[in-house]
Scaffold this active site. Structure first.
Site, mmCIF file in Angstrom:
data_model
loop_
_atom_site.group_PDB
_atom_site.id
_atom_site.type_symbol
_atom_site.label_atom_id
_atom_site.label_comp_id
_atom_site.label_asym_id
_atom_site.label_seq_id
_atom_site.Cartn_x
_atom_site.Cartn_y
_atom_site.Cartn_z
ATOM 1 N N LYS A 10 0.778 -1.224 0.027
ATOM 2 C CA LYS A 10 0.114 0.135 0.024
ATOM 3 C C LYS A 10 0.792 1.319 -0.097
ATOM 4 C CE LYS A 10 -3.985 -2.228 2.083
ATOM 5 N NZ LYS A 10 -4.836 -2.111 3.105
ATOM 6 N N PHE A 58 -15.589 2.241 6.518
ATOM 7 C CA PHE A 58 -14.203 2.691 6.402
ATOM 8 C C PHE A 58 -13.871 2.610 4.897
ATOM 9 C CE2 PHE A 58 -14.772 -2.017 6.711
ATOM 10 C CZ PHE A 58 -14.051 -2.476 5.461
ATOM 11 N N ARG A 86 -1.520 -14.711 4.284
ATOM 12 C CA ARG A 86 -2.563 -13.994 5.097
ATOM 13 C C ARG A 86 -1.612 -14.217 6.564
ATOM 14 N NH1 ARG A 86 -6.331 -11.711 3.568
ATOM 15 N NH2 ARG A 86 -7.594 -11.757 5.337
ATOM 16 N N THR A 92 -5.357 -7.472 10.458
ATOM 17 C CA THR A 92 -5.575 -6.397 9.846
ATOM 18 C C THR A 92 -5.398 -5.034 10.744
ATOM 19 O OG1 THR A 92 -7.106 -7.244 8.773
ATOM 20 C CG2 THR A 92 -7.677 -5.049 8.823
ATOM 21 N N ARG A 103 2.503 -6.551 9.285
ATOM 22 C CA ARG A 103 1.861 -5.481 9.786
ATOM 23 C C ARG A 103 2.235 -5.382 11.252
ATOM 24 N NH1 ARG A 103 -3.824 -7.760 7.229
ATOM 25 N NH2 ARG A 103 -3.871 -6.467 5.591
ATOM 26 N N ASN A 113 -2.020 0.270 6.971
ATOM 27 C CA ASN A 113 -1.724 -1.324 7.367
ATOM 28 C C ASN A 113 -0.787 -2.112 6.295
ATOM 29 O OD1 ASN A 113 -3.579 -2.233 5.668
ATOM 30 N ND2 ASN A 113 -4.913 -3.262 7.051
ATOM 31 N N HIS A 116 -2.227 -5.644 1.314
ATOM 32 C CA HIS A 116 -3.419 -6.350 1.231
ATOM 33 C C HIS A 116 -3.043 -7.816 0.692
ATOM 34 C CE1 HIS A 116 -7.377 -7.468 -0.908
ATOM 35 N NE2 HIS A 116 -6.530 -7.672 -1.548
#
Length: 143
Positions: A10, A58, A86, A92, A103, A113, A116
């Site tokens: 991100k 959000f 994951r 998250t 994270r 965070n 994705h």
């Protein structure tokens, strides 16, 4: 089972210049980054990609964040790539993410965070096709 999954680094990762560190976590897990590219999402693209969250509170902040700067989109490949990625992403909410996860070690807050990752095989296929053409994926095996 050998799988592919989509990863997005991100805007916070790109802005903070930590993509290499995040990629190290990915590669050290045994996953391979088989293709990646940097892009700047339009509002339309971000809204289309995250449309499943359209009714969530959000949604607008997420879209604004995702268009705030460049992202790096990647296809990862490996055994059980979806669940493995994951796991190394972490929760998250970085406050709930374990140390040693992306994270847990790098995310600043739940909005910024870092990453994705696809949450299912069906979504992985859809998300990979969203960012990468068949030609791009097929040309991986041509020199």
């Amino acid at each position: 089972m050998l799988e592919r999954t989509l990863s997005i680094l991100k805007p916070d990762v790109v802005k903070r210049n930590i993509a290499g560190q995040v990629n190290s976590y990915i590669e050290n897990s045994g996953l391979k980054i088989i293709i990646q590219k940097m892009c700047l999402l339009t509002r339309y693209q971000a809204e289309k990609f995250y449309e499943i969250h359209k009714s969530q509170v959000f949604f607008v902040p997420l879209i604004n964040f995702m268009i705030s700067g460049p992202v790096v989109v990647q296809v990862l490949e490996g055994e059980n790539a979806i669940s493995l990625y994951r796991e190394i992403m972490g929760a998250t909410d970085p406050k709930k993410a374990n140390s040693g996860t992306i994270r847990g070690d790098f995310a600043e807050n739940i909005d910024a965070n870092c990453v994705h990752g696809s949450d299912s095989l069906e979504n992985a296929i859809r998300e990979i096709r969203f960012f990468f053409s068949e030609y791009e994926l097929l040309s991986l095996y041509e020199c």
